[in-house]
Scaffold this motif. Structure first.
Motif, mmCIF file in Angstrom:
data_model
loop_
_atom_site.group_PDB
_atom_site.id
_atom_site.type_symbol
_atom_site.label_atom_id
_atom_site.label_comp_id
_atom_site.label_asym_id
_atom_site.label_seq_id
_atom_site.Cartn_x
_atom_site.Cartn_y
_atom_site.Cartn_z
ATOM 1 N N UNK A 154 0.915 -1.241 -0.042
ATOM 2 C CA UNK A 154 0.014 0.173 -0.071
ATOM 3 C C UNK A 154 0.988 1.267 -0.070
ATOM 4 N N UNK A 155 2.000 1.258 0.646
ATOM 5 C CA UNK A 155 2.818 2.407 1.001
ATOM 6 C C UNK A 155 3.617 2.772 -0.439
ATOM 7 N N UNK A 156 4.184 1.682 -1.000
ATOM 8 C CA UNK A 156 5.253 1.566 -2.085
ATOM 9 C C UNK A 156 4.639 0.961 -3.198
ATOM 10 N N UNK A 157 3.709 1.545 -3.731
ATOM 11 C CA UNK A 157 3.151 1.003 -5.118
ATOM 12 C C UNK A 157 4.335 0.970 -6.093
ATOM 13 N N UNK A 158 5.130 1.921 -6.432
ATOM 14 C CA UNK A 158 6.313 1.805 -7.461
ATOM 15 C C UNK A 158 7.169 0.895 -7.292
ATOM 16 N N UNK A 159 7.357 0.355 -6.037
ATOM 17 C CA UNK A 159 8.140 -0.774 -5.955
ATOM 18 C C UNK A 159 7.438 -2.028 -6.348
ATOM 19 N N UNK A 167 6.713 -6.383 -10.266
ATOM 20 C CA UNK A 167 5.821 -7.024 -11.411
ATOM 21 C C UNK A 167 6.621 -7.068 -12.787
ATOM 22 N N UNK A 168 7.078 -5.890 -13.049
ATOM 23 C CA UNK A 168 7.756 -5.787 -14.503
ATOM 24 C C UNK A 168 8.980 -6.678 -14.518
ATOM 25 N N UNK A 169 9.909 -6.651 -13.366
ATOM 26 C CA UNK A 169 10.926 -7.369 -13.461
ATOM 27 C C UNK A 169 10.554 -9.053 -13.551
ATOM 28 N N UNK A 175 10.440 -13.773 -16.684
ATOM 29 C CA UNK A 175 9.603 -14.756 -17.321
ATOM 30 C C UNK A 175 9.747 -14.951 -18.657
ATOM 31 N N UNK A 176 9.839 -13.671 -19.667
ATOM 32 C CA UNK A 176 9.868 -13.497 -21.015
ATOM 33 C C UNK A 176 11.144 -13.947 -21.434
ATOM 34 N N UNK A 177 12.355 -13.620 -20.625
ATOM 35 C CA UNK A 177 13.674 -14.161 -20.937
ATOM 36 C C UNK A 177 13.918 -15.518 -20.885
ATOM 37 N N UNK A 178 13.337 -16.227 -19.820
ATOM 38 C CA UNK A 178 13.181 -17.606 -19.868
ATOM 39 C C UNK A 178 12.509 -18.333 -20.894
ATOM 40 N N UNK A 179 11.563 -17.793 -21.261
ATOM 41 C CA UNK A 179 10.732 -18.364 -22.316
ATOM 42 C C UNK A 179 11.502 -18.089 -23.712
ATOM 43 N N UNK A 180 12.026 -16.997 -23.918
ATOM 44 C CA UNK A 180 12.974 -16.931 -25.188
ATOM 45 C C UNK A 180 13.906 -17.719 -25.276
#
Length: 193
Positions: free
Chosen positions: A113-118, A123-125, A130-135
């Motif tokens: 709740x306090x750190x939505x940017x983290x 989530x992006x990381x 996941x995308x890198x492992x898939x590739x």
């Protein structure tokens, strides 16, 4: 409202033990928290719901929809079967683990709740990883398919479509080769065709 059916036991978080008892457990992050063994699946499901309430889970993840507060859930949840001193000690330890998990979930919720940017960053990381492992898996499959096609052509008496100095052939051969000697140090002068 009737209970929501889940799994072989009929309830979420409940498994039938070989001795005829029903074991209840709940997950908190990567941990599995044992809640005890009960005489019926319904009792074990009530214990699961009480733990889910304590951990702040949404009502959609509960077995029974007729409970509206944590206190109601605790009131209808039966205590586990405690036959020996060892059972009692295990029960105390389970309750301690559940309290730690409850506090951990509360603190993590506050942090989110306090750190939505983290939260967005992680989530992006995770998505990138996941995308890198898939590739990477897709690339290995393509190289293996190419090597298998090459082997089939050569085995059928055809000519290789790799040139003598093509690095792809060596990479693919090393990736798909299963018959390497343990004492093979890779310094032999064998020709790869």
């Amino acid at each position: 409202m009737p209970p929501r059916r889940r799994g072989a036991s009929g309830f979420r978080g409940v498994r039938l033990r070989p001795n005829g008892g029903y074991y209840s457990e709940i997950r908190s992050g990567d941990l599995r928290l044992g809640l005890g063994t009960y005489g019926t699946a319904r009792e074990a499901a009530r214990a699961y719901d009480a733990a889910a309430w304590r951990l702040g889970r949404p009502r959609g993840q509960m077995n029974f929809q007729d409970v509206y507060t944590l206190q109601q859930a605790l009131d209808v949840a039966p205590p586990p079967r405690l036959n020996t001193t060892e059972d009692r000690a295990e029960h105390v330890e389970r309750q301690r683990h559940l309290l730690v998990a409850q506090e951990d979930e509360r603190v993590m919720g506050e942090w989110r709740r306090r750190h939505p940017e983290d939260v967005a960053y992680w989530a992006r990381r995770c998505e990138e990883d996941t995308r890198r492992r898939h590739d990477s898996r897709l690339d290995r499959r393509r190289r293996k398919a190419l090597a298998n096609a090459q082997s089939d052509i050569v085995a059928a008496g055809g000519r290789s479509f790799f040139t003598e100095n093509d690095d792809r052939w060596l990479d693919i051969w090393l990736d798909t080769s299963d018959d390497t000697d343990e004492d093979d140090d890779g310094d032999d002068d064998s020709d790869v065709e």
